[in-house]
Design a protein around this motif. Structure first.
Motif, short mmCIF file in Angstrom:
data_model
loop_
_atom_site.label_atom_id
_atom_site.label_comp_id
_atom_site.label_asym_id
_atom_site.label_seq_id
_atom_site.Cartn_x
_atom_site.Cartn_y
_atom_site.Cartn_z
N ASP A 40 0.81 -1.14 -0.04
CA ASP A 40 -0.11 -0.04 0.04
C ASP A 40 0.82 1.29 0.04
O ASP A 40 0.51 2.24 -0.53
CB ASP A 40 -0.99 -0.14 1.25
CG ASP A 40 -1.98 -0.97 1.06
OD1 ASP A 40 -2.08 -1.45 0.15
OD2 ASP A 40 -2.65 -1.47 2.00
N GLN B 113 -1.91 3.70 7.86
CA GLN B 113 -2.93 3.77 7.74
C GLN B 113 -3.50 5.52 7.67
O GLN B 113 -4.57 5.49 7.68
CB GLN B 113 -3.75 3.04 8.93
CG GLN B 113 -3.77 1.66 8.82
CD GLN B 113 -4.51 0.93 9.92
OE1 GLN B 113 -5.18 1.80 10.62
NE2 GLN B 113 -4.44 -0.39 9.81
N ARG C 16 -7.46 5.38 8.12
CA ARG C 16 -8.18 4.48 7.12
C ARG C 16 -9.36 4.94 6.08
O ARG C 16 -10.28 4.68 5.95
CB ARG C 16 -8.89 3.35 7.92
CG ARG C 16 -8.04 2.58 8.91
CD ARG C 16 -8.87 1.66 9.59
NE ARG C 16 -9.69 2.29 10.63
CZ ARG C 16 -9.33 2.29 12.29
NH1 ARG C 16 -7.87 2.11 12.24
NH2 ARG C 16 -9.94 2.90 12.83
N LYS D 278 -12.28 3.60 3.73
CA LYS D 278 -12.58 2.26 4.47
C LYS D 278 -13.95 2.49 5.20
O LYS D 278 -14.45 3.61 5.40
CB LYS D 278 -11.46 1.75 5.21
CG LYS D 278 -10.09 1.58 4.55
CD LYS D 278 -10.33 0.39 3.63
CE LYS D 278 -8.85 0.30 2.96
NZ LYS D 278 -7.81 -0.21 4.03
N LEU D 279 -14.43 1.45 5.69
CA LEU D 279 -15.72 1.41 6.18
C LEU D 279 -15.81 2.34 7.55
O LEU D 279 -16.61 3.07 7.78
CB LEU D 279 -16.22 -0.13 6.55
CG LEU D 279 -17.77 -0.08 7.31
CD1 LEU D 279 -18.61 0.49 6.18
CD2 LEU D 279 -17.93 -1.50 7.59
N ASN D 280 -14.78 2.26 8.23
CA ASN D 280 -14.56 2.88 9.67
C ASN D 280 -13.67 4.03 9.55
O ASN D 280 -12.76 4.24 10.47
CB ASN D 280 -14.24 1.94 10.70
CG ASN D 280 -12.86 1.20 10.43
OD1 ASN D 280 -12.55 1.37 9.32
ND2 ASN D 280 -12.61 0.33 11.37
N ALA D 281 -13.69 5.01 8.55
CA ALA D 281 -12.69 6.06 8.12
C ALA D 281 -13.08 6.95 9.40
O ALA D 281 -13.95 7.42 9.86
CB ALA D 281 -12.52 6.59 7.26
#
Length: 486
Positions: free
Chosen positions: A65, A160, A191, A194-197
């Motif tokens: 990444d 992240q 994050r 992402k879903l829980n940013a």
């Protein structure tokens, strides 16, 4: 009285039941011991395949990444790299907070409570030093509220985190190129996409970084930034570490494929047998027995072989390429890039600049620079804590933090320096005692008199130096050189 007839009937019934149970069990499979081919080596170290697989990934895999993933893998696999980072990061634990430098009791008590009760300050300093070495950055979320001050520092995973300016956010997508890079850190995204940013404003982040002012960095969204991310020391070691493990893996593979031992059976084992088929059967039996013997040995056991069986060891020293010099050069590069003091390790010649400063002096300066960055960050943290508590202050009113000098003297060096200063007449006795942390003496404010003796001239103009022997008055002295007759 025992009824022997009933006892005999009972025993016969038990035998019958046992025979019935034995007959109902499935037959055991008899596995014959197979022979090990001559070109197949036995596994001697369970960790070698795993090590080679992980290091092969480090060499070939580019699907990261961002570069921080690769830095983590480099630190995990290389012991020299890990040891160098740990040695330098532990220097951040040698600090002293001078609370007496605080302007008033309110400031001193607030900072003392923050350091000693609310935060695990030792681990924060060591971890910050480590992250500066590995990633060039250390990012922490400041937890606190107005009136209560700072209550915690949450360390955030570097890989992240993305940093954006006013153009960015959780729900926004934008492109940052070299013509329009991100040059101001306004939001820290944890994050991102992402879903829980999470989005954290820069005012709630303590970002410790090194060598950031002219550093170009590409985040994990492909956006180019300039001057907001610190530069990692590991960026100069990527190819060196890959070359190191490429050399190690090639050597292990080559050594594993070569014959290290072989067994010979002398003709004494079959010289009494005339039939060739029986001789072959006898040799096969001996080899099977030897293989079974070796497979059953523990690590601390030595095989005992018949006199006609000999075990030969192959010297692979001249068959494999020597990689010691290459690995030493790579490890010297690691020490040079990470600025690890190397005088004690005998690597003084590994100075980064030719013949200007030695390697130890460069290391001391580099580590002292990172200590200075930690000092500045701690002062900002102390100031923010007082602002949240509502305690008025200026920067000069804060307690200071001081790290131990990297090149501190040993007690023997201090004693030698104090003695030389006093003997030379440069220091008084009390000054020398103060250097040694010893109590002063009432009459110790005078320097040692080292002036030459007062030489008074005689009436004839000569200086009185005492009785000086005249020329040629010593026994055996003469003005004439000895001749052959003498």
């Amino acid at each position: 009285m025992i009824n022997h007839r009933l006892l005999a009937i009972g025993m016969s019934e038990r035998r019958a039941w046992y025979q019935f149970w034995k007959d109902s069990q499935p037959p055991r499979k008899i596995v014959s011991s197979g022979r090990v081919p001559s070109n197949k080596s036995l596994r001697v170290a369970a960790g070698i395949p795993d090590l080679m697989r992980d290091t092969e990934r480090l060499q070939k895999d580019s699907n990261y990444d961002n570069e921080f993933d690769m830095y983590d893998l480099m630190l995990k696999l290389d012991p020299e790299l890990n040891g160098a980072v740990r040695a330098v990061s532990l220097t951040a634990n040698n600090y002293e907070i001078q609370f007496e430098r605080g302007r008033n009791a309110a400031i001193r008590d607030a900072i003392r409570e923050l350091v000693e009760e609310r935060l695990d300050f030792d681990d924060i300093m060591i971890n910050s030093m480590r992250n500066m070495m590995v990633y060039g950055n250390d990012i922490n979320k400041i937890v606190g509220r107005e009136g209560d001050g700072i209550t915690d520092l949450q360390n955030l995973p570097i890989k992240q985190i993305t940093i954006v300016d006013s153009r960015g956010g959780i729900d926004s997508v934008f492109d940052a190129t070299e013509d329009s890079p991100i040059t101001k850190a306004e939001k820290y995204l944890l994050r991102e996409m992402k879903l829980n940013a999470k989005e954290i404003p820069a005012s709630e982040i303590m970002h410790i970084k090194i060598d950031y002012r002219s550093n170009w960095f590409v985040d994990n969204r492909g956006r180019k930034t300039y001057g907001i991310w610190g530069a990692s020391r590991f960026s100069a070691l990527k190819q060196a570490i890959r070359m190191k493990y490429n050399s190690l893996n090639n050597r292990l593979s080559l050594e594993d494929s070569m014959t290290k031992q072989y067994i010979t059976i002398n003709k004494e084992a079959i010289e009494h047998i005339q039939d060739p088929a029986e001789q072959n059967e006898r040799l096969t039996h001996i080899m099977d027995e030897v293989i079974s013997l070796f497979e059953g040995l523990r690590g601390d056991q030595i095989p005992v072989l018949p006199h006609y069986v000999e075990l030969h060891h192959v010297d692979l020293e001249n068959s494999l390429p020597e990689s010691g010099g290459f690995l030493d050069a790579i490890n010297a590069d690691i020490a040079a890039v990470l600025q690890v003091p190397r005088v004690a390790a005998g690597q003084e010649r590994g100075s980064t600049f030719a013949a200007t400063f030695n390697a130890n002096l460069w290391a001391v300066q580099a580590i002292s620079r990172m200590h200075k960055i930690l000092e500045q960050t701690c002062m900002q943290l102390f100031s923010l804590h007082l602002d949240l508590l509502g305690i008025p202050h200026k920067r000069i009113d804060l307690p200071t933090i001081r790290f131990d000098a990297m090149d501190s003297e040993t007690p023997l060096n201090v004693m030698q320096r104090a003695t030389m200063g006093y003997d030379a007449g440069l220091l008084t006795l009390n000054q020398s005692l103060d250097m040694l942390n010893l109590p002063e003496t009432p009459d110790g404010n005078e320097r040692k008199d080292i002036s030459p003796p007062n030489l008074q001239p005689k009436e004839n103009g000569n200086t009185d130096l005492g009785d000086v022997p005249d020329e040629n008055t010593q026994p055996g002295a003469t003005d004439v050189a000895p001749t052959e007759e003498d």
